[in-house]
Design a protein around this motif. Sequence first.
Motif, PDB file in Angstrom:
ATOM      1  N   ARG A 186      72.108  58.734 -18.584  1.00 33.77           N
ATOM      2  CA  ARG A 186      73.788  59.274 -18.562  1.00 33.77           C
ATOM      3  C   ARG A 186      74.106  59.321 -19.804  1.00 33.77           C
ATOM      4  O   ARG A 186      75.107  60.459 -20.134  1.00 33.77           O
ATOM      5  CB  ARG A 186      74.566  57.921 -17.698  1.00 33.77           C
ATOM      6  CG  ARG A 186      74.026  57.926 -16.268  1.00 33.77           C
ATOM      7  CD  ARG A 186      75.141  57.269 -15.341  1.00 33.77           C
ATOM      8  NE  ARG A 186      74.455  57.316 -14.029  1.00 33.77           N
ATOM      9  CZ  ARG A 186      74.860  58.450 -13.256  1.00 33.77           C
ATOM     10  NH1 ARG A 186      75.420  59.417 -13.505  1.00 33.77           N
ATOM     11  NH2 ARG A 186      74.416  58.078 -12.144  1.00 33.77           N
ATOM     12  N   LEU A 233      72.525  60.313 -22.568  1.00 38.19           N
ATOM     13  CA  LEU A 233      72.039  61.531 -23.279  1.00 38.19           C
ATOM     14  C   LEU A 233      72.411  62.866 -22.448  1.00 38.19           C
ATOM     15  O   LEU A 233      72.679  63.964 -23.133  1.00 38.19           O
ATOM     16  CB  LEU A 233      70.268  61.560 -23.047  1.00 38.19           C
ATOM     17  CG  LEU A 233      69.624  61.003 -23.844  1.00 38.19           C
ATOM     18  CD1 LEU A 233      68.049  61.115 -23.587  1.00 38.19           C
ATOM     19  CD2 LEU A 233      69.665  61.591 -25.371  1.00 38.19           C
ATOM     20  N   ARG A 234      72.741  62.727 -21.218  1.00 40.69           N
ATOM     21  CA  ARG A 234      73.528  63.757 -20.736  1.00 40.69           C
ATOM     22  C   ARG A 234      74.930  64.235 -21.189  1.00 40.69           C
ATOM     23  O   ARG A 234      75.254  65.288 -20.873  1.00 40.69           O
ATOM     24  CB  ARG A 234      73.592  63.852 -19.041  1.00 40.69           C
ATOM     25  CG  ARG A 234      72.153  64.082 -18.341  1.00 40.69           C
ATOM     26  CD  ARG A 234      72.489  63.703 -16.807  1.00 40.69           C
ATOM     27  NE  ARG A 234      73.374  64.544 -16.286  1.00 40.69           N
ATOM     28  CZ  ARG A 234      74.023  64.219 -15.093  1.00 40.69           C
ATOM     29  NH1 ARG A 234      73.512  63.112 -14.489  1.00 40.69           N
ATOM     30  NH2 ARG A 234      74.702  65.166 -14.728  1.00 40.69           N
ATOM     31  N   VAL A 259      75.393  64.998 -24.007  1.00 35.30           N
ATOM     32  CA  VAL A 259      75.060  65.925 -25.045  1.00 35.30           C
ATOM     33  C   VAL A 259      75.173  67.382 -24.144  1.00 35.30           C
ATOM     34  O   VAL A 259      75.716  68.264 -24.845  1.00 35.30           O
ATOM     35  CB  VAL A 259      73.556  65.880 -25.778  1.00 35.30           C
ATOM     36  CG1 VAL A 259      73.145  67.032 -26.137  1.00 35.30           C
ATOM     37  CG2 VAL A 259      73.389  64.530 -26.388  1.00 35.30           C
ATOM     38  N   ILE A 276      68.522  72.688 -25.538  1.00 35.73           N
ATOM     39  CA  ILE A 276      69.859  72.297 -25.101  1.00 35.73           C
ATOM     40  C   ILE A 276      70.173  73.417 -24.094  1.00 35.73           C
ATOM     41  O   ILE A 276      70.853  73.009 -23.300  1.00 35.73           O
ATOM     42  CB  ILE A 276      70.665  72.290 -26.476  1.00 35.73           C
ATOM     43  CG1 ILE A 276      72.155  71.681 -25.983  1.00 35.73           C
ATOM     44  CG2 ILE A 276      70.805  73.831 -27.112  1.00 35.73           C
ATOM     45  CD1 ILE A 276      72.242  70.216 -26.014  1.00 35.73           C
ATOM     46  N   TYR A 319      63.477  62.755 -23.785  1.00 36.77           N
ATOM     47  CA  TYR A 319      64.884  63.180 -23.551  1.00 36.77           C
ATOM     48  C   TYR A 319      64.825  63.860 -22.162  1.00 36.77           C
ATOM     49  O   TYR A 319      65.615  63.671 -21.208  1.00 36.77           O
ATOM     50  CB  TYR A 319      65.117  64.456 -24.614  1.00 36.77           C
ATOM     51  CG  TYR A 319      66.423  65.341 -24.304  1.00 36.77           C
ATOM     52  CD1 TYR A 319      67.604  64.593 -24.852  1.00 36.77           C
ATOM     53  CD2 TYR A 319      66.322  66.366 -23.330  1.00 36.77           C
ATOM     54  CE1 TYR A 319      68.827  65.352 -24.514  1.00 36.77           C
ATOM     55  CE2 TYR A 319      67.614  66.711 -23.086  1.00 36.77           C
ATOM     56  CZ  TYR A 319      69.007  66.505 -23.597  1.00 36.77           C
ATOM     57  OH  TYR A 319      70.070  67.121 -23.439  1.00 36.77           O
ATOM     58  N   LEU A 329      64.592  60.993 -19.401  1.00 39.39           N
ATOM     59  CA  LEU A 329      65.957  60.084 -19.223  1.00 39.39           C
ATOM     60  C   LEU A 329      66.832  60.880 -18.344  1.00 39.39           C
ATOM     61  O   LEU A 329      67.579  60.564 -17.744  1.00 39.39           O
ATOM     62  CB  LEU A 329      66.308  59.554 -20.305  1.00 39.39           C
ATOM     63  CG  LEU A 329      65.140  58.721 -20.969  1.00 39.39           C
ATOM     64  CD1 LEU A 329      65.805  58.185 -22.601  1.00 39.39           C
ATOM     65  CD2 LEU A 329      65.251  57.441 -20.156  1.00 39.39           C
ATOM     66  N   CYS A 330      67.111  62.217 -19.166  1.00 36.22           N
ATOM     67  CA  CYS A 330      68.240  63.065 -18.567  1.00 36.22           C
ATOM     68  C   CYS A 330      68.030  63.133 -17.206  1.00 36.22           C
ATOM     69  O   CYS A 330      68.830  63.406 -16.261  1.00 36.22           O
ATOM     70  CB  CYS A 330      68.457  64.500 -19.363  1.00 36.22           C
ATOM     71  SG  CYS A 330      68.916  64.118 -20.850  1.00 36.22           S
ATOM     72  N   PRO A 346      69.298  60.756 -13.822  1.00 40.44           N
ATOM     73  CA  PRO A 346      70.577  60.809 -12.750  1.00 40.44           C
ATOM     74  C   PRO A 346      70.725  62.222 -12.402  1.00 40.44           C
ATOM     75  O   PRO A 346      71.972  62.197 -11.610  1.00 40.44           O
ATOM     76  CB  PRO A 346      71.439  60.297 -13.790  1.00 40.44           C
ATOM     77  CG  PRO A 346      70.946  60.572 -15.159  1.00 40.44           C
ATOM     78  CD  PRO A 346      69.626  60.791 -14.970  1.00 40.44           C
ATOM     79  N   TYR A 398      65.060  70.072 -16.453  1.00 37.94           N
ATOM     80  CA  TYR A 398      64.603  68.946 -17.404  1.00 37.94           C
ATOM     81  C   TYR A 398      63.173  68.446 -17.038  1.00 37.94           C
ATOM     82  O   TYR A 398      62.498  68.224 -18.051  1.00 37.94           O
ATOM     83  CB  TYR A 398      65.106  67.499 -16.829  1.00 37.94           C
ATOM     84  CG  TYR A 398      66.654  67.407 -17.336  1.00 37.94           C
ATOM     85  CD1 TYR A 398      67.304  67.592 -18.688  1.00 37.94           C
ATOM     86  CD2 TYR A 398      67.798  67.530 -16.548  1.00 37.94           C
ATOM     87  CE1 TYR A 398      68.412  67.635 -19.213  1.00 37.94           C
ATOM     88  CE2 TYR A 398      69.269  67.659 -16.858  1.00 37.94           C
ATOM     89  CZ  TYR A 398      69.431  67.409 -18.294  1.00 37.94           C
ATOM     90  OH  TYR A 398      70.824  67.867 -18.447  1.00 37.94           O
TER      91      TYR A 398
END
Lengths: 628, 482
Positions: free
Chosen positions: A597, A599-600, A602, B223, B281, B284-285, B288, B298
């Motif tokens: 959460r 990291l998101r 970003v 990104i 990255y 983990l993203c 959720p 992701y």
Amino acid sequence: MQVLPWLILLLPLFAAVGIALGALPAHRRGVAARLSVGAAGLAFLLSVLLWSSGTQGEQGFLWLAAGALKVEFGWRLDALSVPMLLVVTGVGGLIQVYSLGYMRGDKGFGRYFAGLSLFTFAMEGIVLSTNLVQMFVFWELVGVSSYLLIGFWRERPAAADACKKAFLTNRVGDFGFFLGILLVWSLLGTVNFTEMSAVLQRQPEALGGLATLAGLLVFCGAVGKSAQFPLHVWLPDAMEGPTPVSALIHAATMVAAGVYMLCRVFFLLDVPGSVALEVIAWTGIFTALLAGVIAVQQDDIKRILAYSTLSQLGFMVLGVGLAGGSHDPAPAMFHLTTHAAFKALLFLGAGAVIHALHHQEQNIWKMGGLASKMPVTFVTFGLATLALCGFPPFSGAYSKDAILLPAYEQGRYGLLVLALTGGFLTALYMFRLVFVAFLGPAKSQAMDQAAEVRGVMKWPLILLAVPTVLAGGWGIEGVYRRAFGAAEPVEAVSWFGQIIAPLTHAPMVALLAFVAAAGGAFVAYRLYWDALTDPLPDKLGTPAEWARRRFGFDELYARIIAGTQDALAGLAAAVDRWVLAGAVVRGGHGLVELAGRVLRLVQTGNLQGYVTFFVAGTVLLLLFVLTR
Amino acid sequence: MKGLELIGLEIAVIAAGIAILLLDLWTAKEDKRRLGYAAALLVGVIFLASFAMLFEGRQEAFHGMYVLDEFALFFKRFFLIAALLVLLISVEFADRFESGVAEYYAITLFALAGMMFAASANDFTLLFVSIELVAVCFYVLVSFQRQRDRSLEAGVKYLITGALSGGFLVYGIALIYGTAGTLNFRELASLGPEVLESRLLLLGLLFVFVGLGFKIAVVPFQIWVPDVYQGAPVPTTAFLAAGSKGAGVVLLARLLYTGLRPIADRWGPVLVMLAMLTILYGGLCAIPQRNFRRLMGYSSIVNAGFILLALAAGTADGLAATLFYLAAYLYGVMGAFVVLCLARCPGQEDETCVLAGLHHRSPLLAATLTLAMVSLAGIPPAAGFFGKFQVFKAVIGQGAAFPYPAWALGVAVFGAVVSLYFYLNVVRTVFWSSTSESVAPIRISHATRWAVYLVIFAILWLGILPGAILNLAEYAVHSMGL
């Protein structure tokens, strides 16, 4: 001849698989019956062929090789396995024929015969095994098939509980057996019977200080399967299965497996420095007496027989325990064989009574006067009772004498007296059963309708009565003796010669045994002849009550097991809830989720932010590489 | 002109694209979406032709700028299969475009041509040209649903970040030419360590890596991925995830394993660092994340991390693992996106109805999606398992020579476990979520049905009998001189 043992072994398996695949529905019951009974009958005929051909030896193929462990799958024919094969297929086959009548009309007919065939296959596997691991595999198969058969009427809670109990109790013994196998293998380097025996012959000290432990662990298996104290509790409950199944389990298979196994690995028990045999002997006699006392105060016809089986198994185990030195355990096998015949007969007789009473009544105090209604059943049942009690010239007398003889010759009078007490109790509870259920006045209305069984249920009774009466003179003990290194008898002894042998050989033992049995029968006559209710509780009070309640072993075990299990389960649940689910899973998951959460954040969706991130990342990367 | 026969496959693809554009002129409006079948058919024929063409070993053309070897062919076939599946998905998707269906197919083919050139690029010039060809095509493809704000937004984001990375790329190439005096990978390798270790050249190489990392979706150039994956039309996203990423990987692989081989100990640790960050990255993203398309974004990042990890090994095993991993990844991605495209839910932006109750609407698609997720999560017997297995094997096979071996393995295992969670969450939604939606069954056209079968077959084949593709990958790696 080499293919015969394979056929005998695999025929019941084919029948079981065939029925399971194609003949389970009720309308194919004919197919199921033909397959199962046909396989059993053919197996018996082939066994007779094998016996008459005198084939001996061993054959097998390498089935499993893991490092130093080599396990064969094969068969071994000797003076121990071939007669045992005859017992298993013969008695088992008769029970299958009997089942045709007993189970007629049951909706699980096909399933029943598939189970019987699987059971026969498993038992033959134990008998023919060449090594401990193969035996253990079939040992477990017997456990599984007994589970299926005891719980055959699965809609009855009592049957479901009984099969579970039988399976779990056996597992306890099997666990010890398995440890024993591992121990023996690690000490001797082989699991093959012939090779183990050879190793022990070369160096009798090979088991070293662990000899007693190894022997007792292996004995654990027999304690479970042959229902010795303290694992005896499953056998009386196992009568929840159909009565022919009880006959099968109690007579020729399953419980016999433990005694057979002890005889098979007798060379492991009879080694210098081991006191395993001593323990075995005392376990046997204790079980025999305990079960005998309990049997005197049971009212259910099958339950009396079940405790009687326990008691007789105790005698067999005593027979193994008394061997050693100059004596061999042939008497145990002898008693196993005769017992297989008359105990099967007793159970089938009880089944005939229950069948005649439309599966409604099993309490002997509601029966009475069956002798006149069911003469064939009564006569055969009576003959089997005489054999069981050990009255000459019936078969049981000789096998029981053979067990008592070593105790007398070795001067172990304590065991001898206890064994004679067991004989007294045997006569007491058996004659109680006969007097109350078959003779005496009818004690309920249901008796009026009782009628003699017919056809497929009658003939097995008559056929089983033959060995029940005559087997004492067939020289069975001599046959088994050969498996333990005894020479062939020099001259053939006539049947009559065998019958009077105990009197000439050891008149003291024969006389004592006869007196004990006669005493039991006499007490039963005084107490139960024409009795309407059991007079014993009034006369004895508390001890009778204990016996009636089976000394509370079931309740004690239930309490111990429930207590231990609840404590362990509580602990496991606490660990699972707080440590695993709480700390490890929830905590780990929480941390990961939180990191995600954060990291998101970003990922704002803002393009300027993205480009800034991009360039910042590039700069950091440049710093990382160029400053190294 | 010499070399034209070597670029025959690329010429054929471009010709196919032009043919589609021309055919568009004589095709009735309602039949235009069927042009996608024609395009797919042509791609299929070119794929088969790639086997019919016989090559004797490694060949170069255009002054060493273009190279044709088994390695290049492996990737060309990879791109052809990806394009074939994407075109079939596009036909299902075509009714959601307001206009220009034929252009969509044609531009997809031109992007494919760019990828195929990238597979053969042995020179920074061709690297730049091919990558820009791909990029320019994708700027259009991403924002093709002009009536949808989200698609336009994604297009703008992709354009800006892509242009930024392209700027880094071309500046890096200039720096490299300025210091090394050559643009050819092979000549670069022969320069010797003192030139290669010079800071200015390293700076240039890093800038090139920025451009390639953007394509592959490596942290910190990832990104754009979730937003673009979510906004772009489904076929474009599929092609981005498989094709565009593949183009970046093949360029990076050839640059690292030929041009920069002498300084492998310099780039190895950097790659491992970035691989670990990327896996962490993405994983983990994703946890959720509830939107399936963003989740696939992701997932794409996590997989980029694994690919980078395999590349970082610097060995033939590592490169073979990369190739196999990409092949396995292709079918997982295609399986997911074909379902996403078919199980549409009109008027809903969050697309939850794509997954919920899917097994009622189409058991075949539910099974396909499950298999794709299982494969991406790396569970046997699906292809993804063997891909991950190869990566782990390459890392472990290097032993202590691998940079930060314990950390790398730890992070890789962590990433595998975490991805298990979010992939299987998708499966749970498909089968066990309560749904109040209407359960209208999904109709699947014959061509797409075959595409679905192909994906299922490939996932199972690569997972159960990986030998054939693994041999092909090793053969391709061997042709690189490793």
